[in-house]
Design an enzyme around this catalytic site. Structure first.
Site, PDB file in Angstrom:
ATOM      1  N   GLU A 276       0.826  -1.205   0.000  1.00  0.00           N
ATOM      2  CA  GLU A 276       0.000   0.000   0.000  1.00  0.00           C
ATOM      3  C   GLU A 276       0.866   1.263   0.000  1.00  0.00           C
ATOM      4  OE1 GLU A 276      -4.261  -0.407   1.905  1.00  0.00           O
ATOM      5  OE2 GLU A 276      -3.048   0.837   3.216  1.00  0.00           O
ATOM      6  N   HIS A 297       7.062 -26.926  -0.961  1.00  0.00           N
ATOM      7  CA  HIS A 297       6.324 -28.037  -1.565  1.00  0.00           C
ATOM      8  C   HIS A 297       5.183 -27.533  -2.445  1.00  0.00           C
ATOM      9  CE1 HIS A 297       8.311 -31.144   0.992  1.00  0.00           C
ATOM     10  NE2 HIS A 297       8.568 -30.052   1.687  1.00  0.00           N
ATOM     11  N   LYS A 412     -13.930   1.086  -3.751  1.00  0.00           N
ATOM     12  CA  LYS A 412     -14.952   1.465  -2.762  1.00  0.00           C
ATOM     13  C   LYS A 412     -16.048   2.296  -3.415  1.00  0.00           C
ATOM     14  CE  LYS A 412     -11.941   1.646   1.275  1.00  0.00           C
ATOM     15  NZ  LYS A 412     -11.267   2.536   2.198  1.00  0.00           N
TER      16      LYS A 412
HETATM   17  O1  PA5 Z   1      -3.616   1.436   6.174  1.00  0.00           O
HETATM   18  C1  PA5 Z   1      -4.686   1.912   5.916  1.00  0.00           C
HETATM   19  O2  PA5 Z   1      -4.862   3.134   5.835  1.00  0.00           O
HETATM   20  C2  PA5 Z   1      -5.901   1.030   5.680  1.00  0.00           C
HETATM   21  O3  PA5 Z   1      -5.567  -0.304   5.677  1.00  0.00           O
HETATM   22  C3  PA5 Z   1      -6.926   1.267   6.777  1.00  0.00           C
HETATM   23  O4  PA5 Z   1      -6.308   1.017   8.009  1.00  0.00           O
HETATM   24  C4  PA5 Z   1      -8.121   0.355   6.602  1.00  0.00           C
HETATM   25  O5  PA5 Z   1      -8.717   0.603   5.368  1.00  0.00           O
HETATM   26  C5  PA5 Z   1      -9.125   0.585   7.723  1.00  0.00           C
HETATM   27  O6  PA5 Z   1      -9.524   1.907   7.782  1.00  0.00           O
HETATM   28  P1  PA5 Z   1     -10.266   2.461   9.064  1.00  0.00           P
HETATM   29  O7  PA5 Z   1      -9.324   2.425  10.195  1.00  0.00           O
HETATM   30  O8  PA5 Z   1     -10.675   3.862   8.720  1.00  0.00           O
HETATM   31  O9  PA5 Z   1     -11.472   1.582   9.296  1.00  0.00           O
END
Ligand code: PA5
Length: 427
Positions: A276, A297, A412
């Site tokens: 990310e 394996h 989303k």
């Molecule tokens: O690293 C990130 O920003 C994402 O993985 C968020 O943590 C994840 O989408 C969850 O978001 P939130 O904490 O707003 O529910």
């Protein structure tokens, strides 16, 4: 002590020859004036974290441990992976602790959700709902369902006492809900993004409930800051540089390898951290993770002889917490008496050495070796901080913002439009 061994990367990478770029990227981290600089609250967190909140976390955790059979950790992505990675790494996969931790809110699968809700029907459980925004669909839906169950079992007032919310200090749907019903609240600081939040209440409350020494874990982060918060002799930045150089040399995939099944979730956390942070603007390494010897394996054939797209980063724990000795067998029909009296750790390490030689020398797969002495709470804290520093370094070397995730929003928006969420109507 974390060590990065560069002897098996099939090329020379000289850290000192890159000092100027490393220094530049380091300054972006330290001065917080690069892309995403507003989200560098984690970098000096050992100096800035809220000491009173830590005491409150430890107190709440003790209360939960003493009064409940299950803690339901309700969160997704950065709001869950760190806690799970740490708990499994330190407590193992078949923990015998008096309290059980169940992860929820990380899927929309009705099969899983129903299974958990049915299981909780006859359990005394508390909820730690973790969401910065409070509007993440998976977590919000799961929390609504779990909350309903709790209210049905205990009534509104008692249910509220069993709910702990970790969220933004100033804004968001979960903050509003927590205020309205009086849930005990913990903070995900606004200058720390989800995937860098494991040292905040996001990771600490579930970990403390799981019986982990969170002070030692934070101390590991402090040790990490001392060792990896500088340019000279910094294995974290060296690792960040090696990744970057191997990417430039034509390897688009990095596979994180460990020889410990209890580190599978650490691999998931690491995948999110690097994927990310780095995968944007049509650049970046694809992070993958495997557990050896198990995956030798299954994936071993590809690594040895498949498309030459990947390099391996092997995480080696020098002294595992325990060892198991191979026993004598009178018949020796399985032919294993040659290992009699040897520890499984010895066997695992020989598998490691043999695999390294096979992949490097025959398969021509570059290998970065990261080793650490032992994996206790402090060692893990240091390791996670090591990865966070390395990740920021790699991203800045690659000219991308390590702290945003614009691409995640695309699916989303589509999903919300298809579901008819107000404000997301189909165009
Ligand atoms: O690293 C990130 O920003 C994402 O993985 C968020 O943590 C994840 O989408 C969850 O978001 P939130 O904490 O707003 O529910």
């Amino acid at each position: 002590m974390i060590n990065v061994d560069t002897k098996h990367i099939l090329r020379e990478v000289d850290y000192d020859a890159h000092l100027e770029e490393i220094q530049k990227a380091h300054e972006l981290i330290e001065k917080r004036n690069g892309p995403g600089g507003d989200y560098l609250g984690w970098a000096h967190y050992p100096e800035t974290y809220d000491k009173e909140e830590l005491e409150r976390i430890i107190k709440a955790a003790k209360h939960i441990r003493d009064n409940y059979e299950v803690l339901l950790v309700c969160g997704i992505g950065g709001s869950y992976l760190g806690a799970r990675a740490a708990i499994e790494a330190l407590n193992g996969l078949l923990g015998k602790d008096k309290i059980e931790i169940i992860y929820f809110g990380q899927t929309l699968s009705p099969t899983y959700v129903k299974q958990v809700l049915d299981y909780l029907e006859n359990k005394k459980f508390a909820i730690n709902v973790i969401s910065k925004s409070g509007t993440t669909t998976e977590t919000a839906v799961a929390f609504r369902l779990a909350r309903d169950l709790l209210v049905r079992k205990l009534g509104k007032e008692e249910a509220a006492k069993a709910i702990y919310a970790t969220t933004d200090k100033e804004k968001g749907a979960l903050l509003q809900l927590s205020k309205k019903y009086g849930y005990e609240r913990f903070v995900l600081p606004s200058d720390i993004g989800g995937r860098y939040s494991v040292f905040t209440a996001v990771g600490l409350l579930p970990m403390a409930v799981a019986g982990i020494d969170v002070r030692a874990f934070l101390n590991g982060m402090k040790i990490g800051l001392e060792k990896y918060g500088k340019v000279e002799n910094n294995p974290a930045y060296l690792y960040g540089l090696l990744r970057h150089e191997l990417y430039k040399a034509g390897y688009p995939v990095e596979m994180l390898v460990s020889y410990e099944p209890s580190l599978v979730q650490l691999g998931e956390w690491w995948k999110q951290l690097f994927g990310e942070s780095e995968g944007k603007e049509h650049t970046g390494l694809l992070p993958d993770a495997a557990t050896f010897t198990t995956d030798l394996h299954s994936l071993g054939q590809f690594i040895q002889e498949g498309s030459p797209v990947l390099f391996e980063t092997v995480l080696d724990i020098i002294h595992p917490a325990v060892d198991v000795i191979v026993p004598h067998d009178e018949d020796d029909l399985d032919g294993l008496n040659y290992l009699e009296g040897k520890g499984l750790d010895y066997v695992n390490k020989k598998a490691h050495d043999g695999t390294l030689a096979a992949h490097e020398e025959v398969g021509k797969v570059p290998n970065i070796l990261i080793s650490l002495d032992k994996l206790d709470a402090e060692g893990l804290g240091e390791l996670l901080y090591f990865f966070m520093r390395a990740c920021a370094m790699s991203c800045y070397l690659n000219n991308v913002n390590p702290f945003n995730q614009p691409g995640v929003e695309v699916y989303k928006k589509n999903m919300f439009a298809l579901l008819g969420k107000p404000g997301y109507e189909k165009k």
